[in-house]
Motif scaffolding. Structure first.
Motif, short mmCIF file in Angstrom:
data_model
loop_
_atom_site.label_atom_id
_atom_site.label_comp_id
_atom_site.label_asym_id
_atom_site.label_seq_id
_atom_site.Cartn_x
_atom_site.Cartn_y
_atom_site.Cartn_z
N CYS A 39 -24.12 -23.31 -15.51
CA CYS A 39 -23.30 -24.49 -15.83
C CYS A 39 -24.13 -25.51 -16.61
O CYS A 39 -25.35 -25.39 -16.72
CB CYS A 39 -22.74 -25.08 -14.54
SG CYS A 39 -23.95 -25.81 -13.44
N TYR A 40 -23.45 -26.53 -17.13
CA TYR A 40 -24.11 -27.54 -17.95
C TYR A 40 -25.19 -28.31 -17.19
O TYR A 40 -26.25 -28.60 -17.72
CB TYR A 40 -23.10 -28.56 -18.49
CG TYR A 40 -22.27 -28.03 -19.61
CD1 TYR A 40 -22.82 -27.71 -20.84
CD2 TYR A 40 -20.91 -27.86 -19.44
CE1 TYR A 40 -22.05 -27.22 -21.87
CE2 TYR A 40 -20.13 -27.37 -20.47
CZ TYR A 40 -20.70 -27.05 -21.69
OH TYR A 40 -19.93 -26.56 -22.69
N ASN A 94 -9.46 -22.47 -19.37
CA ASN A 94 -10.90 -22.69 -19.26
C ASN A 94 -11.69 -22.04 -20.39
O ASN A 94 -12.91 -22.18 -20.44
CB ASN A 94 -11.40 -22.18 -17.90
CG ASN A 94 -11.05 -23.14 -16.80
OD1 ASN A 94 -11.67 -24.18 -16.65
ND2 ASN A 94 -10.02 -22.82 -16.03
N ILE A 120 -17.09 -22.35 -9.86
CA ILE A 120 -16.96 -23.55 -10.70
C ILE A 120 -17.88 -24.64 -10.16
O ILE A 120 -17.92 -24.90 -8.96
CB ILE A 120 -15.51 -24.06 -10.68
CG1 ILE A 120 -14.55 -22.94 -11.11
CG2 ILE A 120 -15.35 -25.29 -11.57
CD1 ILE A 120 -13.10 -23.24 -10.82
N CYS A 162 -20.08 -30.60 -13.21
CA CYS A 162 -19.84 -30.59 -14.66
C CYS A 162 -18.56 -29.84 -15.04
O CYS A 162 -18.16 -29.87 -16.20
CB CYS A 162 -21.04 -30.00 -15.41
SG CYS A 162 -21.39 -28.27 -15.04
N THR A 195 -17.88 -26.59 -15.12
CA THR A 195 -18.01 -25.31 -15.82
C THR A 195 -17.60 -24.14 -14.93
O THR A 195 -18.06 -24.03 -13.80
CB THR A 195 -19.48 -25.11 -16.27
OG1 THR A 195 -19.89 -26.23 -17.06
CG2 THR A 195 -19.63 -23.84 -17.08
N THR A 196 -16.74 -23.28 -15.47
CA THR A 196 -16.39 -22.02 -14.81
C THR A 196 -17.41 -20.99 -15.26
O THR A 196 -17.46 -20.62 -16.43
CB THR A 196 -14.97 -21.58 -15.19
OG1 THR A 196 -14.05 -22.60 -14.81
CG2 THR A 196 -14.59 -20.27 -14.51
N THR A 197 -18.26 -20.54 -14.34
CA THR A 197 -19.41 -19.70 -14.71
C THR A 197 -19.22 -18.22 -14.44
O THR A 197 -19.71 -17.39 -15.21
CB THR A 197 -20.66 -20.15 -13.93
OG1 THR A 197 -20.38 -20.08 -12.53
CG2 THR A 197 -21.07 -21.56 -14.31
N ASN A 249 -18.87 -15.59 -17.36
CA ASN A 249 -18.29 -16.23 -18.54
C ASN A 249 -19.36 -16.23 -19.63
O ASN A 249 -20.38 -16.91 -19.51
CB ASN A 249 -17.85 -17.66 -18.20
CG ASN A 249 -17.15 -18.35 -19.35
OD1 ASN A 249 -17.08 -17.84 -20.46
ND2 ASN A 249 -16.64 -19.53 -19.06
N ASN A 268 -19.58 -17.59 -22.33
CA ASN A 268 -19.85 -18.91 -22.90
C ASN A 268 -20.91 -19.68 -22.13
O ASN A 268 -21.39 -20.70 -22.60
CB ASN A 268 -18.55 -19.72 -22.97
CG ASN A 268 -17.54 -19.07 -23.88
OD1 ASN A 268 -17.88 -18.58 -24.95
ND2 ASN A 268 -16.29 -19.05 -23.45
N CYS A 269 -21.29 -19.18 -20.96
CA CYS A 269 -22.32 -19.82 -20.13
C CYS A 269 -23.70 -19.19 -20.33
O CYS A 269 -24.66 -19.63 -19.70
CB CYS A 269 -21.96 -19.71 -18.66
SG CYS A 269 -20.45 -20.57 -18.22
#
Length: 147
Positions: free
Chosen positions: A9-10, A40, A76, A80, A82-84, A99, A101-102
């Protein structure tokens, strides 16, 4: 050759390592068409023969969200948003997907493909996930999050 993709996550509360022997360009992220994943922007990567390591620094800032059929849990970060990751216990074993994107280096993965789970029965989902998700999914730390 084993490749590792790390991320999370961020804010760093949830960290993830995705290990695979597959060539990254041969891994096509799945874009689930359900409302939750679409909203998401999740693109799920997994390798049935790979490994996922998930670690959470502050469990109080973790949300394990069950949606739809409540067969799977989305990881999640409450800090922050983020769905990880997503996990499901199938036949006594934790399976998961990350995910993309993570993950650092996710641009190395192949082109994403739309994947529909909405039309599948609960039984069909479990079979599909058992065949495609990472069977060696490990949650690090000793606390119980109700897996």
């Amino acid at each position: 050759m084993l490749q590792e993709f790390s991320g999370g996550c961020y804010c760093g509360n949830i960290t993830i390592i995705f290990s695979t022997k597959q060539i990254p360009k041969n891994i096509s992220p799945n874009q689930c068409d359900c409302g939750f994943c679409s909203r998401n922007g999740a693109e799920w990567v997994s390798d049935p023969d790979g490994r996922i390591d998930i670690a959470v620094m502050n469990e109080a800032a973790l949300s394990l969200y069950e949606q739809g059929s409540q067969l799977a849990r989305f990881w999640i970060c409450q800090r922050c948003g983020t769905t990880t990751a997503v996990t499901a216990e199938i036949n006594g074993k934790l399976h998961g997907a990350i995910n993309a994107n993570c993950l650092e280096g996710s641009e190395q993965f192949g082109k994403g493909q739309i994947n529909s789970n909405k039309a599948l029965s609960d039984f069909e989902k479990r079979i599909k996930w058992e065949e495609t998700w990472t069977a060696k999914t490990v949650v690090k730390e000793a606390w119980d999050v109700g897996l």
